[in-house]
Each structure stands twice: as structure tokens, then as C-alpha cells.
Design a protein around this motif. Sequence first.
Motif, PDB file in Angstrom:
ATOM      1  N   ARG A  35       0.798  -1.427   0.041  1.00 50.45           N
ATOM      2  CA  ARG A  35       0.049   0.117   0.053  1.00 50.45           C
ATOM      3  C   ARG A  35       0.898   1.258  -0.008  1.00 50.45           C
ATOM      4  NH1 ARG A  35      -4.608  -0.074   4.346  1.00 50.45           N
ATOM      5  NH2 ARG A  35      -5.250   1.925   2.823  1.00 50.45           N
ATOM      6  N   VAL A  36       2.248   1.011  -0.342  1.00 47.06           N
ATOM      7  CA  VAL A  36       3.017   2.428  -0.250  1.00 47.06           C
ATOM      8  C   VAL A  36       2.640   3.103  -1.322  1.00 47.06           C
ATOM      9  CG1 VAL A  36       5.332   2.936  -0.778  1.00 47.06           C
ATOM     10  CG2 VAL A  36       4.975   1.095   0.856  1.00 47.06           C
ATOM     11  N   ASP A  47      -0.260   3.837  -2.268  1.00 50.80           N
ATOM     12  CA  ASP A  47      -1.382   4.651  -2.080  1.00 50.80           C
ATOM     13  C   ASP A  47      -0.957   5.571  -1.077  1.00 50.80           C
ATOM     14  OD1 ASP A  47      -3.309   2.822  -3.183  1.00 50.80           O
ATOM     15  OD2 ASP A  47      -3.461   1.527  -1.409  1.00 50.80           O
ATOM     16  N   LEU A  48      -0.009   5.396  -0.194  1.00 49.83           N
ATOM     17  CA  LEU A  48       0.690   6.322   0.564  1.00 49.83           C
ATOM     18  C   LEU A  48       1.106   7.333  -0.262  1.00 49.83           C
ATOM     19  CD1 LEU A  48       1.427   7.209   3.619  1.00 49.83           C
ATOM     20  CD2 LEU A  48       3.554   5.932   3.275  1.00 49.83           C
ATOM     21  N   VAL A  49       1.750   7.063  -1.038  1.00 49.99           N
ATOM     22  CA  VAL A  49       2.317   8.208  -1.825  1.00 49.99           C
ATOM     23  C   VAL A  49       1.480   9.335  -2.633  1.00 49.99           C
ATOM     24  CG1 VAL A  49       3.619   8.510  -4.057  1.00 49.99           C
ATOM     25  CG2 VAL A  49       4.372   6.853  -2.713  1.00 49.99           C
ATOM     26  N   GLY A  50       0.192   8.534  -3.032  1.00 46.66           N
ATOM     27  CA  GLY A  50      -0.816   9.504  -3.305  1.00 46.66           C
ATOM     28  C   GLY A  50      -1.358  10.524  -2.422  1.00 46.66           C
ATOM     29  N   VAL A  51      -1.507   9.910  -1.021  1.00 45.97           N
ATOM     30  CA  VAL A  51      -1.895  10.569   0.130  1.00 45.97           C
ATOM     31  C   VAL A  51      -0.977  11.840   0.336  1.00 45.97           C
ATOM     32  CG1 VAL A  51      -2.313  10.811   2.506  1.00 45.97           C
ATOM     33  CG2 VAL A  51      -3.457   8.905   1.112  1.00 45.97           C
ATOM     34  N   LEU A  52       0.412  11.355   0.276  1.00 41.83           N
ATOM     35  CA  LEU A  52       1.445  12.432   0.427  1.00 41.83           C
ATOM     36  C   LEU A  52       1.364  13.783  -0.593  1.00 41.83           C
ATOM     37  CD1 LEU A  52       4.477  10.328   1.330  1.00 41.83           C
ATOM     38  CD2 LEU A  52       3.054  11.439   2.911  1.00 41.83           C
ATOM     39  N   ARG A  53       1.210  13.329  -1.887  1.00 43.12           N
ATOM     40  CA  ARG A  53       0.955  14.204  -2.903  1.00 43.12           C
ATOM     41  C   ARG A  53      -0.183  15.168  -2.516  1.00 43.12           C
ATOM     42  NH1 ARG A  53       2.336   9.761  -7.254  1.00 43.12           N
ATOM     43  NH2 ARG A  53       4.640  10.033  -7.523  1.00 43.12           N
ATOM     44  N   SER A  54      -1.415  14.422  -2.432  1.00 44.69           N
ATOM     45  CA  SER A  54      -2.533  15.174  -2.115  1.00 44.69           C
ATOM     46  C   SER A  54      -2.211  16.275  -0.981  1.00 44.69           C
ATOM     47  CB  SER A  54      -3.605  14.411  -2.005  1.00 44.69           C
ATOM     48  OG  SER A  54      -3.632  13.854  -0.553  1.00 44.69           O
ATOM     49  N   ARG A  55      -1.469  15.928  -0.078  1.00 47.37           N
ATOM     50  CA  ARG A  55      -1.159  16.831   1.064  1.00 47.37           C
ATOM     51  C   ARG A  55       0.159  17.662   0.763  1.00 47.37           C
ATOM     52  NH1 ARG A  55      -3.177  12.807   5.941  1.00 47.37           N
ATOM     53  NH2 ARG A  55      -5.354  12.773   5.207  1.00 47.37           N
ATOM     54  N   ALA A  56       0.788  17.544  -0.388  1.00 48.64           N
ATOM     55  CA  ALA A  56       1.886  18.770  -0.642  1.00 48.64           C
ATOM     56  C   ALA A  56       3.007  18.195   0.126  1.00 48.64           C
ATOM     57  CB  ALA A  56       1.359  20.074  -0.512  1.00 48.64           C
ATOM     58  N   HIS A  57       3.125  16.997   0.686  1.00 48.08           N
ATOM     59  CA  HIS A  57       4.488  16.594   1.107  1.00 48.08           C
ATOM     60  C   HIS A  57       5.474  16.853  -0.033  1.00 48.08           C
ATOM     61  CE1 HIS A  57       2.997  16.077   5.159  1.00 48.08           C
ATOM     62  NE2 HIS A  57       2.017  15.130   4.682  1.00 48.08           N
ATOM     63  N   PRO A  58       6.704  17.180  -0.003  1.00 48.60           N
ATOM     64  CA  PRO A  58       7.709  16.983  -1.069  1.00 48.60           C
ATOM     65  C   PRO A  58       8.510  16.000  -1.215  1.00 48.60           C
ATOM     66  CG  PRO A  58       8.375  18.565   0.795  1.00 48.60           C
ATOM     67  CD  PRO A  58       7.098  18.179   1.147  1.00 48.60           C
ATOM     68  N   GLU A  59       8.302  14.895   0.032  1.00 45.31           N
ATOM     69  CA  GLU A  59       9.137  13.839  -0.143  1.00 45.31           C
ATOM     70  C   GLU A  59       8.395  12.824  -1.048  1.00 45.31           C
ATOM     71  OE1 GLU A  59      10.022  15.906   3.746  1.00 45.31           O
ATOM     72  OE2 GLU A  59       8.016  15.409   2.618  1.00 45.31           O
TER      73      GLU A  59
END
Length: 225
Positions: free
Chosen positions: A95-96, A98-110
Motif C-alpha cells: 500500500r506504499v 496509496d501512501l504516496v498518493g496521500v502524500l502528494r495530495s497533502r503537498a509533502h515534497p518527500e
Amino acid sequence: KISIDYAVMERTTRAGVLPVSFPWSDVGTWDAVWQVLPQDAAGNAVRGRVELLGTRNSLVHSEGEGLTTVVGLDDVVVVATPDAVLVASKSQSGRVKDLVGVLRSRAHPEADAHRRMYRPWGWYQRVDIGERFQVKRIMVTPGGRLSLQKHHHRAEHWVVVKGTAEVTLGERLVLVHENEAVYLPIGSLHRLTNPGRIPLELIEVQVGSYTGEDDIIRVEDVYGR
């Protein structure tokens, strides 16, 4: 975002197929990484500076100088890098994505920018960042050449720590050696080249109202970017 099977192999007319028989893993999840790595008597696969206590059937990957320790866990994945840490159950490690999608939606640069970013000419790595400044470590391979560029919002200081830099600054061409520095004012047209036979390493200090990567105006680039 789709597999090479769908994107390339099913569309090309320039491919051949041979029957073969061997074990296969596309190493597409951290669980798959654990399966292909050597494991100790407790079923743990480790890389880097790692210490475990009462932990079984787990993957622990530690990058950099930091020590990663895990106590009393089973069937987990722990990945520690200088800019982020992932802890997940092996069964859910797929599910990593899916996690990356969440990070992008919340503007995390990582989600998209690693601490060390590779380029055709070498790489750069962020050392520190704060309000109105950023510090980077830059490595340029022999013969490597950055784009001819300028910035609207920041000035830069380059300090050479290894090798020799050929710096284009406006109409001037300057050779900068180890323990020497050059100053690039805001708006100045500049380029960095490694004319030597060893990797060029330097420290870049950016100072200004904005230090984002999109404040690069490329005038000429040998890599076609």
C-alpha cells in the motif's frame, strides 16, 4: 503508472519470446525485497546500522549514519532514510503506492523529491534549508555541465571542496579551485562545468526570498531539458 507489460511489451512489434524456467520476483513491494535478501536465524533481513531485539521475520533498512533499532516486533518493514521513515506490516507493504498518493495530495515534497537528486551531470543533495536560505552539496562528474541559467529570487555562493570548477559568470570564464569560492548575484547568467578528470564537489549556499527548483530559467542546456 502502469506495468511495462501493458505500456511496452504488448504494443511493440520488435520483440521475441523464449520459453525459460527460473524463479522470478519483480521485487515490487518491500515484502518481496525481504524475500530475496539473506535472512538471519530469526528471519530478519537488515541493511545499514541496525540493532534488533526480540524481532522476527522483518526487514529493517537504514541509510546514512543514523542507527535504527527495532524491539519486539514481528513481520514488519522499517525503512529509515535521512528525510523520511516508513514503518509498515509486511502484509500491507504494497500500500506504499496509496501512501504516496496521500502524500502528494497533502503537498509533502518527500512524495517526489529525494534528499539526493540525480541529474545527467551528477547529483545534488540538500544539507539544510530555512527561511530565505538553502544549503546544498553538489557533485559534477568529469565533463559534466549544468545548464546556462539564472534566478529571479536568489543569489548563490559556490565553495569548491574537491576538484576544479569552470564557472561561466556573465561574459567571464573563471576557474575555481579547492578552498576557493565564487559569488553569483541575483539575475546573473551562469553555468557550472567540471573540466577535470575527477568528480567536482562543492557547497552551494542560496540566499533569497525563494529557493525552489522552479526558479531556474534555463537559457541553454546540453542535455535538452
